[in-house]
Design an enzyme around this catalytic site. Structure first.
Site, PDB file in Angstrom:
ATOM      1  N   GLU A  51       1.126  -1.029   0.260  1.00  0.00           N
ATOM      2  CA  GLU A  51      -0.320   0.059   0.015  1.00  0.00           C
ATOM      3  C   GLU A  51       0.904   1.265  -0.007  1.00  0.00           C
ATOM      4  OE1 GLU A  51      -3.356  -0.022  -0.674  1.00  0.00           O
ATOM      5  OE2 GLU A  51      -3.339  -2.024  -0.276  1.00  0.00           O
ATOM      6  N   TYR A 134      -6.450   6.031   4.583  1.00  0.00           N
ATOM      7  CA  TYR A 134      -6.457   5.227   2.871  1.00  0.00           C
ATOM      8  C   TYR A 134      -6.160   3.832   4.117  1.00  0.00           C
ATOM      9  CZ  TYR A 134      -5.194   2.410  -0.487  1.00  0.00           C
ATOM     10  OH  TYR A 134      -5.287   1.381  -1.689  1.00  0.00           O
ATOM     11  N   ASP A 152      -9.018   4.757  -2.914  1.00  0.00           N
ATOM     12  CA  ASP A 152      -8.075   5.013  -3.632  1.00  0.00           C
ATOM     13  C   ASP A 152      -8.541   5.704  -4.781  1.00  0.00           C
ATOM     14  OD1 ASP A 152      -8.338   3.616  -5.127  1.00  0.00           O
ATOM     15  OD2 ASP A 152      -6.673   2.187  -5.467  1.00  0.00           O
TER      16      ASP A 152
END
Length: 306
Positions: A51, A134, A152
């Site tokens: 990520e 996020y 996203d």
């Protein structure tokens, strides 16, 4: 239909997410890419590393660096035990190298606060340095199968088109988008986690920014944007991705020299990488200010040790 960004949240009717969940998840089950961070052996640390790396960087560039990273640092404590400059060195040419420092900082916090294991609690993830909303939601969802909206760029684009009827989402995530994402989230945790991954993959492979392949989309028949005739974007201009000649390019060239060096580098060597002295000095000062480069006595520079 009114764009998500242009109307109050109440003006956008709450969609029936149940009509979207099954076709999108079934599509994902059939077409998802076999990516290393999706495999069970990746664990929460592998998901977290991916990520960090995938922010603003395509999968094709991330894959080789990710594999090397996990081979060298299979657990957060392994990374935390090394100087932060080694994280910057291993980051290579992924771009936005402050992400490497943030990942190193998160690894150190995981070692100190959580016994070396990536926490599964969303609030604890969010409290880690360098981890925003996020990333915390993505790790909790993809690594631990929890129910969180994961927004996203790809997911936001899918929702903007399928629900909002516009070509692109706003430049920055809005409260209306977050409300919509929560409304669309399946109630069941396992299904919600699968939905998060599926919508992200749909945006990456089918509902792409420039050339969406609507013929392959599992929800094309109910897509508000397609139903409206796929109107062109009429909001604020989309941000470009210019690179050549920018301070970012100069920073990258300076860091490339330092990554290759095993001893501190003299100013004269750095002066060779860019012809314009004012921009070169500004880029170097920025790297020092960001903690990516450490200045030493005698006009020497190196990657940070602390």
């Amino acid at each position: 239909m009114t764009a998500i960004s242009a109307a109050p949240a109440a003006a956008t009717p709450t969609p029936d997410g149940a009509e979207l969940h099954r076709p999108v998840i079934d599509w994902f089950d059939a077409h998802a890419r076999d990516l290393p961070w999706r495999r069970p052996e990746a664990g929460a640390w592998g998901v977290m590393v991916s990520e960090f790396m995938l922010q603003q960087t395509p999968v094709s560039r991330v894959l080789p660096v990710y594999e090397q990273w996990l081979a060298r640092w299979p657990r957060p404590a392994d990374l935390a035990a090394e100087p932060p400059g080694e994280a910057v060195r291993a980051w290579g040419r992924l771009g936005y190298p402050r992400r490497a420092l943030r990942l190193h900082g998160a690894a150190a916090a995981i070692r100190e606060r959580h016994g070396g294991d990536v926490p599964g609690d969303h609030a604890q993830l969010l409290a880690l340095p360098g981890v925003g909303e996020y990333t915390a939601a993505a790790v909790a969802s993809f690594a631990y199968g929890q129910r969180h909206p994961v927004l996203d760029t790809n997911v936001r684009r899918v929702f903007a088109r399928a629900i909002g009827g516009v070509q692109y989402p706003p430049n920055a995530t809005t409260a209306a988008e977050r409300k919509l994402a929560r409304a669309l989230l399946p109630d069941d945790e396992r299904t919600a986690a699968r939905w998060a991954a599926a919508t992200m993959e749909l945006g990456a492979l089918v509902c792409t920014a420039r050339t969406p392949d609507c013929a392959r989309c599992p929800i094309a028949a109910s897509c508000a944007w397609r139903g409206a005739g796929s109107p062109e974007h009429d909001g604020p201009p989309r941000r470009g991705q210019t690179y050549a000649g920018t301070d970012r390019q100069v920073r990258g060239k300076l860091l490339a020299v330092l990554r290759e060096a095993v001893v501190p580098v003299p100013q004269a060597a750095l002066d060779q990488v860019w012809h314009e002295p004012v921009q070169r000095a500004r880029a170097l000062d920025g790297l020092v200010s960001d903690g990516l480069v450490e200045p030493l006595a005698g006009g020497l520079y190196r990657l940070p040790l602390t």
